[in-house]
Design an enzyme around this catalytic site. Structure first.
Site, PDB file in Angstrom:
ATOM      1  N   ASP A  79     -34.455  20.963 -45.789  1.00 11.68           N
ATOM      2  CA  ASP A  79     -35.559  21.260 -44.882  1.00 11.68           C
ATOM      3  C   ASP A  79     -35.580  20.194 -43.799  1.00 11.68           C
ATOM      4  O   ASP A  79     -36.056  19.070 -44.015  1.00 11.68           O
ATOM      5  CB  ASP A  79     -36.889  21.286 -45.645  1.00 11.68           C
ATOM      6  CG  ASP A  79     -38.070  21.623 -44.732  1.00 11.68           C
ATOM      7  OD1 ASP A  79     -37.835  21.878 -43.530  1.00 11.68           O
ATOM      8  OD2 ASP A  79     -39.215  21.614 -45.220  1.00 11.68           O
ATOM      9  N   LYS A  81     -37.379  20.010 -41.290  1.00 17.24           N
ATOM     10  CA  LYS A  81     -38.718  19.730 -40.770  1.00 17.24           C
ATOM     11  C   LYS A  81     -39.422  18.653 -41.578  1.00 17.24           C
ATOM     12  O   LYS A  81     -40.536  18.252 -41.229  1.00 17.24           O
ATOM     13  CB  LYS A  81     -39.557  21.010 -40.754  1.00 17.24           C
ATOM     14  CG  LYS A  81     -39.209  21.934 -39.582  1.00 17.24           C
ATOM     15  CD  LYS A  81     -40.275  22.985 -39.389  1.00 17.24           C
ATOM     16  CE  LYS A  81     -40.083  23.695 -38.060  1.00 17.24           C
ATOM     17  NZ  LYS A  81     -41.140  24.707 -37.810  1.00 17.24           N
ATOM     18  N   ARG A 110     -35.106  17.783 -31.077  1.00 19.41           N
ATOM     19  CA  ARG A 110     -36.537  17.804 -31.379  1.00 19.41           C
ATOM     20  C   ARG A 110     -36.810  17.519 -32.850  1.00 19.41           C
ATOM     21  O   ARG A 110     -37.863  16.989 -33.207  1.00 19.41           O
ATOM     22  CB  ARG A 110     -37.145  19.147 -30.974  1.00 19.41           C
ATOM     23  CG  ARG A 110     -37.176  19.374 -29.467  1.00 19.41           C
ATOM     24  CD  ARG A 110     -38.057  20.553 -29.093  1.00 19.41           C
ATOM     25  NE  ARG A 110     -37.535  21.824 -29.580  1.00 19.41           N
ATOM     26  CZ  ARG A 110     -36.649  22.574 -28.918  1.00 19.41           C
ATOM     27  NH1 ARG A 110     -36.160  22.155 -27.752  1.00 19.41           N
ATOM     28  NH2 ARG A 110     -36.249  23.730 -29.409  1.00 19.41           N
ATOM     29  N   HIS A 145     -26.187  37.417 -26.354  1.00 17.40           N
ATOM     30  CA  HIS A 145     -25.209  37.868 -27.332  1.00 17.40           C
ATOM     31  C   HIS A 145     -23.900  38.160 -26.605  1.00 17.40           C
ATOM     32  O   HIS A 145     -23.820  38.097 -25.373  1.00 17.40           O
ATOM     33  CB  HIS A 145     -25.707  39.111 -28.072  1.00 17.40           C
ATOM     34  CG  HIS A 145     -26.570  38.796 -29.254  1.00 17.40           C
ATOM     35  ND1 HIS A 145     -26.131  38.036 -30.326  1.00 17.40           N
ATOM     36  CD2 HIS A 145     -27.862  39.139 -29.543  1.00 17.40           C
ATOM     37  CE1 HIS A 145     -27.099  37.936 -31.221  1.00 17.40           C
ATOM     38  NE2 HIS A 145     -28.162  38.588 -30.770  1.00 17.40           N
ATOM     39  N   ASP A 146     -22.899  38.489 -27.376  1.00 20.34           N
ATOM     40  CA  ASP A 146     -21.554  38.700 -26.859  1.00 20.34           C
ATOM     41  C   ASP A 146     -21.543  39.552 -25.588  1.00 20.34           C
ATOM     42  O   ASP A 146     -20.930  39.194 -24.580  1.00 20.34           O
ATOM     43  CB  ASP A 146     -20.711  39.372 -27.954  1.00 20.34           C
ATOM     44  CG  ASP A 146     -19.220  39.329 -27.693  1.00 20.34           C
ATOM     45  OD1 ASP A 146     -18.556  38.419 -28.201  1.00 20.34           O
ATOM     46  OD2 ASP A 146     -18.728  40.210 -26.960  1.00 20.34           O
ATOM     47  N   ASN A 148     -23.854  40.112 -23.409  1.00 22.41           N
ATOM     48  CA  ASN A 148     -24.469  39.459 -22.257  1.00 22.41           C
ATOM     49  C   ASN A 148     -23.509  38.484 -21.587  1.00 22.41           C
ATOM     50  O   ASN A 148     -23.422  38.421 -20.355  1.00 22.41           O
ATOM     51  CB  ASN A 148     -25.724  38.694 -22.686  1.00 22.41           C
ATOM     52  CG  ASN A 148     -26.725  39.566 -23.405  1.00 22.41           C
ATOM     53  OD1 ASN A 148     -27.119  39.270 -24.524  1.00 22.41           O
ATOM     54  ND2 ASN A 148     -27.146  40.660 -22.791  1.00 22.41           N
ATOM     55  N   TYR A 149     -22.778  37.714 -22.403  1.00 26.99           N
ATOM     56  CA  TYR A 149     -21.851  36.732 -21.842  1.00 26.99           C
ATOM     57  C   TYR A 149     -20.740  37.431 -21.061  1.00 26.99           C
ATOM     58  O   TYR A 149     -20.345  36.996 -19.980  1.00 26.99           O
ATOM     59  CB  TYR A 149     -21.249  35.862 -22.948  1.00 26.99           C
ATOM     60  CG  TYR A 149     -22.267  35.309 -23.921  1.00 26.99           C
ATOM     61  CD1 TYR A 149     -23.501  34.824 -23.478  1.00 26.99           C
ATOM     62  CD2 TYR A 149     -22.013  35.281 -25.289  1.00 26.99           C
ATOM     63  CE1 TYR A 149     -24.443  34.338 -24.368  1.00 26.99           C
ATOM     64  CE2 TYR A 149     -22.947  34.792 -26.184  1.00 26.99           C
ATOM     65  CZ  TYR A 149     -24.166  34.322 -25.720  1.00 26.99           C
ATOM     66  OH  TYR A 149     -25.093  33.848 -26.608  1.00 26.99           O
ATOM     67  N   ASP A 175     -17.904  35.785 -28.873  1.00 29.65           N
ATOM     68  CA  ASP A 175     -18.263  35.074 -30.100  1.00 29.65           C
ATOM     69  C   ASP A 175     -17.059  34.379 -30.728  1.00 29.65           C
ATOM     70  O   ASP A 175     -17.131  33.203 -31.101  1.00 29.65           O
ATOM     71  CB  ASP A 175     -18.866  36.046 -31.116  1.00 29.65           C
ATOM     72  CG  ASP A 175     -20.284  36.461 -30.773  1.00 29.65           C
ATOM     73  OD1 ASP A 175     -20.855  35.901 -29.823  1.00 29.65           O
ATOM     74  OD2 ASP A 175     -20.816  37.353 -31.451  1.00 29.65           O
TER      75      ASP A 175
END
Length: 413
Positions: A79, A81, A110, A145-146, A148-149, A175
């Site tokens: 975990d 966090k 972060r 995703h693939d 979009n690229y 990918d």
């Protein structure tokens, strides 16, 4: 006794999920790396829960899609966090060679376990981040995703016929080709440089960048001659009658007779030497119609027999299940069998790279969720009491109870 594998002694912490990072670390694992899959204390890698599952196996052990990417790895649950969980990851990183992650840029920073924090505890660490658009630039925080690229880097725009829609590839070009393979190369390049300098470094892999590099020859024409590549105009993208798929009597075949000698061999084989000077005609015209009619007269098997007699770069188009059962795939050992706990003997794809002395091999099946948490922590120097304390606090977790529901990913909460 088998010879040591090339990456034996290399330890990789893989915090990635799904395909790009998983395929990258699979290559490393198959060739000997100790890949420790760092999963959260919820559901872990999402692909674990994707069907189809193996009959009789625990759901958290992962199904066929998980196994395809995660054989030969170990699994721990942390975990990130929690303060104790973050410290556990930093402790594991002290002795690691590589850390691989695929979160959006800034997520691990972060959480306090990003590149700067990790290299502070291990200056020799190679840190590889696989992201959609890279760690810099205007699209750093955009999801993707693939598809979009490929849409943004121009590859999709030149895929398909001139009058048709853009054609999506059946495999994940960005990918795997732009992400996983580029990441594996970047990791190995950084490790090779570390042999000289003793220092690790950050490897920034963008699936957008990686897939764009596939257009090296297309881009060269734009740079040098100011060309404007368009769908249906690419020489190897369907604009030549000599280099296209064709429908036959019972399916499809592929004709790749790009060189004149191969085209002439095909023309001679079908008794149409008059077509020789028309090799580079465009589809949609008289030549194309005549070739289509010729291919329609024979079956796939008949064309395969034709190709064995006439050397002309002609092959049948196989369905995936046909390809996996083909003599070629079997001869190349690209389908292998290995034991998966809870599922027995299973099949998977083999090693795409063949080494003559130290070939890759599957050393174990896929890990159960959190199967190796205690083992890996002890290897990092944690005694039994500290391990028990971490388990009790929820900072780390072992295998889930058989009847327990996974509560979800720490990133989705």
């Amino acid at each position: 006794m088998s010879a040591p594998l090339p990456f034996e002694g290399l330890r990789v912490l893989d915090l990635s999920r799904l395909l790009p990072g998983g395929f990258c670390s699979l290559l490393l694992a198959d060739f000997g790396a100790d890949v420790i899959k760092v999963e959260d204390t919820g559901m872990g890698d999402y692909v674990r829960w994707s069907p189809p599952a193996f009959a009789g196996a625990e759901p958290s052990a992962g199904g066929a899609l998980f196994l395809a990417l995660n054989r030969g790895k170990r699994s721990v649950r942390i975990d990130l966090k929690s303060d104790a969980g973050r410290q556990a990851l930093l402790d594991l990183a002290r002795d690691a060679d590589v850390l691989l992650e695929s979160f959006r840029p800034g997520v691990l920073d972060r959480l306090g376990v990003g590149w700067e924090a990790l290299r502070a505890v291990n200056p020799r660490l190679v840190y590889c981040a696989v992201t959609g658009y890279g760690l810099t630039g205007p699209n750093v925080q955009r999801s993707g995703h693939d598809l979009n690229y490929l849409g943004l880097n121009g590859l999709l725009a030149i895929s398909g016929d001139e009058d048709g829609p853009p054609t999506q590839a059946g495999g994940q070009i960005a990918d795997i080709g732009g992400g996983a393979l580029m990441a594996a190369f970047g990791i190995l390049a950084a490790l090779r440089e570390r042999d000289r300098s003793g220092q690790g470094q950050l490897v920034d892999v963008s699936m957008f960048d990686g897939a764009l590099s596939w257009l090296a020859m297309v881009a060269a024409r734009v740079f040098a001659a100011g060309e404007r590549p368009r769908r249906g105009d690419e020489m190897l993208g369907g604009s030549l009658v000599c280099y296209r798929p064709y429908r036959c009597a019972d399916g499809w075949v592929t004709l790749g007779a790009l060189e004149p000698k191969f085209w002439a061999a095909w023309c001679a084989g079908v008794g149409r030497e008059d077509l020789v000077p028309r090799q580079f005609d465009r589809p949609g015209g008289e030549t194309h119609a005549e070739i289509q009619a010729i291919f329609a007269q024979r079956t796939r098997d008949e064309w395969a027999a034709f190709a064995s007699e006439h050397d002309c770069c002609l092959e049948p188009m196989l369905e995936v299940e046909e390809a996996l059962a083909s003599e070629l795939v079997r001869a190349r050992e690209m389908v292998i069998e290995f034991e998966q706990p809870g599922a027995g003997t299973v099949q998977g794809l083999g090693m795409p790279v063949k080494l003559s002395r130290t070939p890759g091999r599957v050393r174990s099946g896929g890990p159960g969720l959190g199967e190796h948490t205690e083992q890996v922590l002890r290897e990092a120097g944690y005694d039994d009491g500290r391990v028990a304390e971490l388990l009790a606090s929820g900072a780390v977790a072992g295998p889930p109870e058989a009847d327990a529901d996974a509560p979800g990913s720490f990133l989705s909460r």
